[in-house]
Design a protein around this motif. Structure first.
Motif, PDB file in Angstrom:
ATOM      1  N   ILE A  26       0.436  -1.478   0.342  1.00 19.21           N
ATOM      2  CA  ILE A  26       0.095  -0.012   0.099  1.00 19.21           C
ATOM      3  C   ILE A  26       1.012   1.097   0.109  1.00 19.21           C
ATOM      4  N   TYR A  27       1.036   1.622  -1.089  1.00 20.47           N
ATOM      5  CA  TYR A  27       1.737   3.262  -1.523  1.00 20.47           C
ATOM      6  C   TYR A  27       1.010   3.831  -0.855  1.00 20.47           C
ATOM      7  N   SER A  28      -0.121   3.995  -0.714  1.00 16.91           N
ATOM      8  CA  SER A  28      -0.542   5.611  -0.148  1.00 16.91           C
ATOM      9  C   SER A  28      -2.080   5.167  -0.081  1.00 16.91           C
ATOM     10  N   ILE A  29      -3.220   5.498   1.301  1.00 19.53           N
ATOM     11  CA  ILE A  29      -4.548   5.784   1.608  1.00 19.53           C
ATOM     12  C   ILE A  29      -4.679   6.646   2.029  1.00 19.53           C
ATOM     13  N   GLY A  30      -5.820   6.983   1.339  1.00 21.95           N
ATOM     14  CA  GLY A  30      -6.902   8.179   2.021  1.00 21.95           C
ATOM     15  C   GLY A  30      -8.153   8.362   1.803  1.00 21.95           C
ATOM     16  N   VAL A  31      -8.907   9.422   2.851  1.00 20.35           N
ATOM     17  CA  VAL A  31     -10.197   9.189   2.474  1.00 20.35           C
ATOM     18  C   VAL A  31     -10.790  10.975   3.093  1.00 20.35           C
ATOM     19  N   LEU A  62       2.911  -1.710   4.151  1.00 22.01           N
ATOM     20  CA  LEU A  62       2.473  -0.719   4.057  1.00 22.01           C
ATOM     21  C   LEU A  62       3.724  -0.228   4.958  1.00 22.01           C
ATOM     22  N   GLU A  63       3.687   0.837   5.165  1.00 25.91           N
ATOM     23  CA  GLU A  63       4.460   1.876   5.883  1.00 25.91           C
ATOM     24  C   GLU A  63       3.505   3.023   6.444  1.00 25.91           C
ATOM     25  N   ALA A  64       3.952   3.569   7.318  1.00 36.08           N
ATOM     26  CA  ALA A  64       3.403   4.350   8.264  1.00 36.08           C
ATOM     27  C   ALA A  64       4.126   5.642   9.336  1.00 36.08           C
ATOM     28  N   HIS A  65       4.162   6.484   9.114  1.00 34.42           N
ATOM     29  CA  HIS A  65       4.997   8.358   9.289  1.00 34.42           C
ATOM     30  C   HIS A  65       4.898   7.781  11.545  1.00 34.42           C
ATOM     31  N   THR A  66       6.287   7.414  12.144  1.00 35.18           N
ATOM     32  CA  THR A  66       5.908   7.454  12.995  1.00 35.18           C
ATOM     33  C   THR A  66       5.737   8.101  14.099  1.00 35.18           C
ATOM     34  N   LYS A  81       0.050  -5.675  11.420  1.00 33.28           N
ATOM     35  CA  LYS A  81       1.787  -5.824  12.376  1.00 33.28           C
ATOM     36  C   LYS A  81       3.116  -5.031  12.765  1.00 33.28           C
ATOM     37  N   GLU A  82       4.013  -4.671  13.336  1.00 34.04           N
ATOM     38  CA  GLU A  82       4.908  -3.990  13.350  1.00 34.04           C
ATOM     39  C   GLU A  82       5.985  -5.090  12.580  1.00 34.04           C
ATOM     40  N   ILE A  83       6.945  -4.106  11.914  1.00 35.44           N
ATOM     41  CA  ILE A  83       7.791  -5.691  11.091  1.00 35.44           C
ATOM     42  C   ILE A  83       9.566  -4.436  11.959  1.00 35.44           C
ATOM     43  N   SER A  84       9.456  -3.186  11.401  1.00 38.64           N
ATOM     44  CA  SER A  84      10.697  -3.106  12.133  1.00 38.64           C
ATOM     45  C   SER A  84      10.007  -1.129  11.597  1.00 38.64           C
ATOM     46  N   CYS A  96       9.620   5.922   9.980  1.00 43.48           N
ATOM     47  CA  CYS A  96       8.670   5.486   9.608  1.00 43.48           C
ATOM     48  C   CYS A  96       8.279   3.914   9.820  1.00 43.48           C
ATOM     49  N   LEU A  97       7.145   3.703  10.861  1.00 45.87           N
ATOM     50  CA  LEU A  97       6.970   2.053  11.026  1.00 45.87           C
ATOM     51  C   LEU A  97       6.664   1.315   9.299  1.00 45.87           C
ATOM     52  N   LYS A  98       7.210   0.040   9.122  1.00 45.73           N
ATOM     53  CA  LYS A  98       6.915  -1.068   8.261  1.00 45.73           C
ATOM     54  C   LYS A  98       6.058  -1.688   9.167  1.00 45.73           C
TER      55      LYS A  98
END
Length: 604
Positions: A26-31, A62-66, A81-84, A96-98
């Motif tokens: 998932i590169y980006s997702i938004g509503v 996916l990645e999310a800003h920490t 789940k968190e990876i790294s 970022c949190l992967k």
């Protein structure tokens, strides 16, 4: 978006995906802000997981800003789940949190398994099919398949003859509470030309259209998992599969002025040519890959519910808010809900129950879908016999008369036998109806003989029989909602201002379309009204009904019993609120569990 009119569709959100060999990212997702907190984000996230599953991927990444802790928590709630952590991922100091979501049947909440039962489990044509291939012996003797009622069994044995292995596979699957194709009833139906032709009559027009270009008087059609390579016959192949649900079968047609089905027989793998077996395998892969029972969900659900709607219907039985409340009630109780339309016939066997929230008619797809769902072993509201019984005022009048239920004085007129002398002595006004009228449509008030004759002439163009009832004026009609022989809601529907009906379809612009309504506690309804409503509904069945009554001088008169009653936000639910939706969903759940544990018919 499922509930909006087509003309009102507005972009609400977006998701951008990268497809890799074994994963989807998932590169980006938004509503958009105005559409947030409506489940759209969850829908998009589920779509990504479904896509990964259908493409045999192992995970969604996916990645999310920490610093976006609320987004991270949302992803965690959805099963990610968190990876790294990647330092300086966005820019210096912006980490970022992967995260990932592992695609598997167990984690996705999907418990239904597809079994293909064959005499020879090494059949090459089923390689890469999204189902487990097992032998007859394994299915019959292995305890793994004895008590698991979340199995969908596709019986492809070499014979369905009485007391053959194929016969017992379908019989045992039904006894074990498993969905089986074909079921024992379908196997029996193959032996009866009368039954085959009777069921085939339901698609007579489709048959004539599909075969009109055939010059010969004999035509053979082979159907594999609802598909055929005969281009002109693909639609009829799909419909025949829905009526005679069997993995492989042959239909023989003959023409004698019109095309009719001469014979319909199941096909078996050991009697299909090598060339055709390639088509069998191809259609099988397509069949199992597209089915919703292979989709991932982000929550484990116990049962699957289909709600039939028509997004373009101007006056549906339930408004969008009410439909949303049904879905929320189902989710609270562990039931996955999907809104479907008339174009989703081929999906119906993927659900445990069908709830119809589109105006029903015995002459359209609502009845056909109800009948198909019931034949498939689904719990159905409205069931096909309720649709048939409620759709005809003549049937109801005769039924209520036989059981001494009070109704307005009723007369039946027959087109070819009608004589103007038949209406002599009538006390006007009277209400004239076509037998299948609904929502006050097809109903006329005749104030004298001239208006009566005009109404009959108009309605005889639509129906061979017409109903007239004495006109009983009241300020309001009672509507008692009955489910499982029990009243669940009570409303007073007041007549439209300046009109004699609840709905005024012929009013001028600016006129009131419908009268006011008042919702009451069941305990505030007179006992004789409730007793009459329950008695009338029970004569129709045990489903969900809306019983319309008038109360004149303390006497209850049943106007009609409606299947598919209105349940709208702020009207029928105005007393019980969410409890009304919970009550209906509870009934569906109970029916599913009863059908799985106490079989009404072993051949379901």
């Amino acid at each position: 978006a499922e509930l909006h009119q087509a003309a009102e569709l507005t972009p609400a959100g977006a998701i951008i995906l990268f497809n890799y060999k074994r994963s989807i990212r998932i590169y980006s997702i938004g509503v958009l802000p105005q559409f947030q907190n409506k489940g759209i984000g969850s829908f998009l996230l589920t779509h990504a997981c479904n896509l990964a599953l259908s493409r045999h991927c192992e995970k969604v990444m996916l990645e999310a800003h920490t610093k976006n802790t609320s987004l991270i928590e949302w992803y965690k709630l959805k099963g990610f789940k968190e990876i790294s952590t990647a330092k300086d991922y966005y820019t210096a100091g912006e980490d970022c949190l992967k995260m990932h979501f592992i695609i598997s049947r167990q984690e996705s909440g999907q418990t239904t398994k597809n079994l293909i039962v064959v005499n020879n489990p090494k059949s090459k044509q089923f390689q890469d099919v999204n189902a487990k291939i097992i032998s007859v012996k394994d299915y019959i003797s292995n305890e793994e398949y004895h008590l698991n009622n979340n199995l969908r069994v596709f019986n492809l044995c070499n014979s369905y003859q009485y007391q053959s292995y194929g016969y017992y596979v379908s019989l045992l699957a039904s006894a074990r509470g498993q969905r089986v194709i074909p079921n024992a009833t379908t196997i029996r139906d193959f032996k009866s030309v009368q039954i085959i032709r009777s069921i085939g009559n339901e698609i007579d027009e489709l048959i004539q259209e599909a075969l009109k270009s055939i010059k010969e008087n004999y035509y053979v059609l082979d159907v594999y998992f609802g598909k055929t390579n005969n281009r002109g016959a693909r639609k009829i192949a799909s419909r025949l599969y829905q009526l005679f649900e069997t993995p492989l079968f042959r239909v023989e047609f003959i023409r004698d002025e019109r095309w009719i089905i001469k014979k319909l027989t199941p096909l078996h793998l050991n009697r299909i040519s090598e060339k055709e077996l390639e088509n069998v395998g191809s259609f099988a892969r397509e069949y199992f890959d597209k089915k919703r029972f292979n989709k991932a969900t982000l929550k484990a659900y116990k049962y699957d519910l289909a709600i039939l709607i028509n997004p373009l219907e101007p006056n549906p039985p339930s408004c969008p808010v009410a439909l949303k409340k049904f879905k929320e009630a189902a989710s609270r109780k562990g039931v996955y809900t999907e809104f479907i339309t008339k174009n989703d016939f081929d999906k119906i066997n993927e659900f445990d129950a069908l709830f119809i929230r589109e105006t029903t008619s015995v002459n359209n797809h609502t009845y056909e879908l109800s009948r198909l769902a019931y034949a498939e072993g689904l719990v159905v509201i409205d069931d096909p016999w309720s649709i048939m019984r409620c759709s005809n005022k003549i049937y109801q009048n005769e039924l209520f008369k036989q059981h001494k239920i009070g109704t307005p004085k009723t007369r039946i007129y027959t087109k070819n036998l009608f004589n103007p002398a038949d209406i002599e002595g009538i006390t006007y006004p009277v209400v004239v109806k076509q037998p299948d009228s609904a929502f006050s449509l097809g109903i006329t008030k005749a104030n004298d003989k001239q208006e009566m004759l005009a109404a009959l002439e108009r309605l005889f163009k639509k129906s061979d029989m017409v109903v007239s009832q004495e006109f009983m004026y009241s300020d309001f009609d009672w509507r008692i909602g009955v489910l499982d022989h029990t009243p669940i809601f009570a409303c007073k529907y007041y007549m439209t201002k300046g009109h004699w009906q609840i709905y005024n379809w012929n009013g001028s612009e600016g006129d009131e379309l419908a009268g006011d309504s008042e919702t009451l506690s069941i305990s505030d309804v007179p006992k004789h009204i409730l007793d009459t409503a329950v008695k009338a509904a029970s004569l129709i069945g045990d489903g969900l009904y809306g019983v319309d009554l008038k109360e004149i001088n303390g006497q209850a008169y049943v106007i009609e019993v409606n299947d598919n009653p209105n349940i709208d936000n702020g009207i029928e639910d105005n007393f019980l609120h969410d409890k009304l939706y919970d009550t209906i969903i509870d009934s569906l759940i109970n029916r599913i569990e009863v059908s799985r544990n106490i079989k009404r018919y072993v051949t379901n």
